[in-house]
Design a protein around this motif. Structure first.
Motif, PDB file in Angstrom:
ATOM      1  N   VAL A 118      -5.856  -3.614   8.439  1.00 32.62           N
ATOM      2  CA  VAL A 118      -4.483  -3.596   8.943  1.00 32.62           C
ATOM      3  C   VAL A 118      -4.485  -3.113  10.388  1.00 32.62           C
ATOM      4  N   ARG A 119      -3.593  -3.686  11.212  1.00 34.32           N
ATOM      5  CA  ARG A 119      -3.382  -3.192  12.570  1.00 34.32           C
ATOM      6  C   ARG A 119      -2.117  -2.341  12.585  1.00 34.32           C
ATOM      7  N   GLY A 120      -2.151  -1.271  13.364  1.00 32.44           N
ATOM      8  CA  GLY A 120      -0.992  -0.390  13.411  1.00 32.44           C
ATOM      9  C   GLY A 120       0.282  -1.101  13.807  1.00 32.44           C
ATOM     10  N   THR A 121       0.209  -1.983  14.809  1.00 32.79           N
ATOM     11  CA  THR A 121       1.417  -2.678  15.270  1.00 32.79           C
ATOM     12  C   THR A 121       1.939  -3.678  14.249  1.00 32.79           C
ATOM     13  N   LEU A 125       6.017  -1.031  14.325  1.00 27.48           N
ATOM     14  CA  LEU A 125       7.128  -1.460  15.172  1.00 27.48           C
ATOM     15  C   LEU A 125       8.330  -1.925  14.345  1.00 27.48           C
ATOM     16  N   SER A 126       8.255  -1.747  13.027  1.00 25.09           N
ATOM     17  CA  SER A 126       9.362  -2.163  12.162  1.00 25.09           C
ATOM     18  C   SER A 126      10.546  -1.213  12.323  1.00 25.09           C
ATOM     19  N   ARG A 127      11.726  -1.689  11.926  1.00 23.23           N
ATOM     20  CA  ARG A 127      12.942  -0.874  12.014  1.00 23.23           C
ATOM     21  C   ARG A 127      12.815   0.398  11.192  1.00 23.23           C
ATOM     22  N   GLU A 128      12.300   0.272   9.955  1.00 25.70           N
ATOM     23  CA  GLU A 128      12.199   1.424   9.058  1.00 25.70           C
ATOM     24  C   GLU A 128      11.250   2.486   9.616  1.00 25.70           C
ATOM     25  N   LEU A 131      12.797   4.269  12.644  1.00 25.03           N
ATOM     26  CA  LEU A 131      13.799   5.249  12.226  1.00 25.03           C
ATOM     27  C   LEU A 131      13.139   6.523  11.698  1.00 25.03           C
ATOM     28  N   ASP A 132      12.013   6.358  10.983  1.00 19.99           N
ATOM     29  CA  ASP A 132      11.308   7.543  10.487  1.00 19.99           C
ATOM     30  C   ASP A 132      10.681   8.345  11.621  1.00 19.99           C
ATOM     31  N   VAL A 133      10.246   7.670  12.680  1.00 19.47           N
ATOM     32  CA  VAL A 133       9.738   8.398  13.857  1.00 19.47           C
ATOM     33  C   VAL A 133      10.856   9.271  14.432  1.00 19.47           C
ATOM     34  N   GLU A 174       0.405   7.348   6.325  1.00 18.17           N
ATOM     35  CA  GLU A 174       0.055   7.588   4.921  1.00 18.17           C
ATOM     36  C   GLU A 174       1.123   7.017   3.987  1.00 18.17           C
ATOM     37  N   GLU A 175       2.394   7.193   4.370  1.00 14.37           N
ATOM     38  CA  GLU A 175       3.488   6.689   3.548  1.00 14.37           C
ATOM     39  C   GLU A 175       3.598   5.172   3.633  1.00 14.37           C
ATOM     40  N   TYR A 176       3.473   4.633   4.839  1.00 21.25           N
ATOM     41  CA  TYR A 176       3.702   3.197   5.010  1.00 21.25           C
ATOM     42  C   TYR A 176       2.519   2.357   4.532  1.00 21.25           C
TER      43      TYR A 176
END
Length: 529
Positions: A118-121, A125-128, A131-133, A174-176
């Motif tokens: 998986v790549r971080g981006t 970059l998602s809306r969810e 918002l958590d950031v 970890e959550e995502y």
């Protein structure tokens, strides 16, 4: 994989060679019920080096234990960490990391189809996630964010906000990624405890954190992409591997901070289950070790010579690197590497390249300065002015050094003393004895007074082989040999002197090891040479 193992066998394999586990009880509960979901992430910054075989061998362990493993190429983290990966190179470096790490895994027989990449981006970059950031930034203090990233994020006097965001993103991953555990080096411990504290504040569960010890580099400290002498690149040639291992710290009997032994423990044994010391019959012949502790004890007892350990590690290492070298012979991958890590010429054009060349002409980066320990010292047989010392630089073989200390330093004070040496001078014959390095001293000649000469002192806790850099000039390899006709050292020496506080400096920049600055006992504002 793992289906035939009981819970205790799986846990033993998961925990093998780890330095610490946070939340082990949580992990045990999961393993009793189902496969453990683990992720390992790497920020796509400098080129991966051979220390990456340590997490690769643990990924192999996790898969054997039946775990579900995700490899995260943390591209956004690479940018946030003081822009170690410029935005315009981010995609190329991520592609390079993915290519080279998959080549490593294939080379050691890890089935890629059982891994998720998986790549971080892809999700950061998602809306969810965004918002958590924001939610996280409303509860995290500046103190906690800075403390969490202290061992991982590049520290500067005026910290960028991006570096403060870095630990929070790693916690949210970890959550995502929906994992039970995150795996990483013990240098990330503060980020892991940060995650354990702050994820529950957002209503998310605590995860288990699995930590590898940090494998020492060739110079004794942490193996780092930014310190050329400390590492072997995955695409280094056999000749380059031999050259770097020859200079690696490997003092006879010293098992502390020995990067070669650590590599055998954390990579060779887990992957192959044994290690072979190949040597001539007159030195004991070939010996196969099935247990690392036996190898370590034999080296500690000096039954294994450093040169034999280096030669045997070299052979094992080339076996690991050969499949990667072969894969990267393709024109596409070679171009990828060149584009992802462009030279100064490509980045800045001919004018910048010329400026770099001019700077290098008088740059202290060209000096190979190291800590050494004087093993023995005696008067030169043909000179009253000279001493002949045998000096350990952690190379296995001692170097003979001839110095003009006879009228300034008591002979009896030298054996056992730590000193600072310039190690890439051309071999000089002094009254019939070859000298293979230069002891660095401070000297002053007060008007009407007696000239004084004092050896420079490495910081307390130093060991033979520790590198000495000029602050701000750490990242480039020194010349293999300083050519006398070019007078490189002579040009640099003009600006080498001790400060008011008796710290060795070049143009006001400290000479220092990883433990602190090089000093002089009493001479301030003195020339160094």
């Amino acid at each position: 994989m793992g289906e035939s193992m009981d819970v205790d066998e799986k846990l033993k394999l998961i925990n093998r060679n780890l330095q610490e586990v946070l939340g082990e009880e949580r992990m045990m509960e999961v393993v009793r019920e189902r496969p453990l979901r683990v992720y390992w992430g790497t920020a796509t910054t400098g080129k991966p080096h051979v220390a990456y075989f340590v997490p690769m061998s643990k990924i192999a362990d996790f898969l054997k234990a039946g775990c579900e493993v995700t490899v995260l190429f943390a591209d956004l983290h690479a940018y946030l960490d003081n822009m170690k990966a410029p935005w315009e190179l981010l995609e190329l470096r991520t592609h390079y990391y993915e290519s080279v790490i998959k080549a490593m895994l294939r080379g050691i027989g890890v089935p890629l189809e059982r891994l998720a990449f998986v790549r971080g981006t892809d999700f950061q970059l998602s809306r969810e996630y965004t918002l958590d950031v924001y939610r996280l930034s409303s509860v995290v203090t500046e103190h906690d964010a800075k403390k969490a990233g202290a061992e991982v994020v590049k520290q500067v006097e005026h910290a960028l906000l991006s570096g403060l965001l870095y630990p929070g993103l790693q916690a949210l991953d970890e959550e995502y990624l929906k994992v039970d555990a995150q795996f990483g080096g013990v240098d990330q411990r503060k980020i892991f405890t940060f995650a354990e504290k702050y994820l529950p504040a957002l209503g998310y569960a605590k995860r288990t954190h699995l930590m590898n010890p940090m494998v020492p580099g060739l110079t004794g400290g942490k193996m780092s992409s930014s310190e050329e002498d400390s590492k072997i690149d995955l695409l280094d040639s056999e000749a380059e591997v031999k050259k770097k291992l020859k200079r690696a710290f490997c003092e006879p009997g010293n098992v502390e901070n020995n990067g070669l032994l650590a590599f055998v423990k954390h990579v060779i044994f887990p992957l192959h289950g044994e290690f072979i010391i190949a040597r001539d019959e007159k030195y004991g012949g070939t010996k196969t070790y099935q247990v690392f502790a036996d190898l370590e004890q034999d080296f500690k007892d000096e039954h294994i010579h450093p040169a034999d350990l280096k030669q045997s590690v070299e052979k094992s290492l080339n076996v690991l690197l050969d499949p990667i070298r072969t894969e990267f012979q393709s024109p596409e991958l070679r171009k990828l590497m060149s584009d992802a890590y462009p030279s100064a010429t490509k980045q800045k054009g001919k004018a910048a390249a010329a400026a770099v060349a001019a700077d290098d002409e008088i740059s202290p980066r060209r000096l190979d300065i190291r800590v050494g320990r004087i093993i023995s010292a005696e008067k030169h047989p043909d000179s009253e002015e000279l001493f002949v010392e045998r000096v350990s630089l952690g190379e296995g073989e001692e170097r003979v050094v001839v110095s003009g200390l006879a009228r300034a330093v008591p002979l009896a004070s030298l054996p056992g003393r730590l000193v600072v040496l310039l190690c890439n001078t051309k071999v000089a014959r002094m009254r019939g004895v070859e000298s293979r390095a230069m002891l660095l001293c401070a000297s002053s000649s007060p008007e009407g007074g007696t000239p004084k000469l004092e050896l420079l002192d490495p910081p307390e806790g130093s060991a033979p082989g520790d590198l000495v850099h000029v602050a701000g000039y750490e990242a480039v390899s020194p010349d293999a040999e300083l050519k006398p006709k070019k007078k490189i050292f002579e040009k640099i020496q003009v600006d080498l002197r001790t400060s008011e506080g008796r710290i060795a400096q070049w143009k006001g920049h400290d000479l220092a090891t990883k433990l602190g600055p090089v000093t002089c006992a009493t001479l301030a504002n003195a020339l160094i040479g």
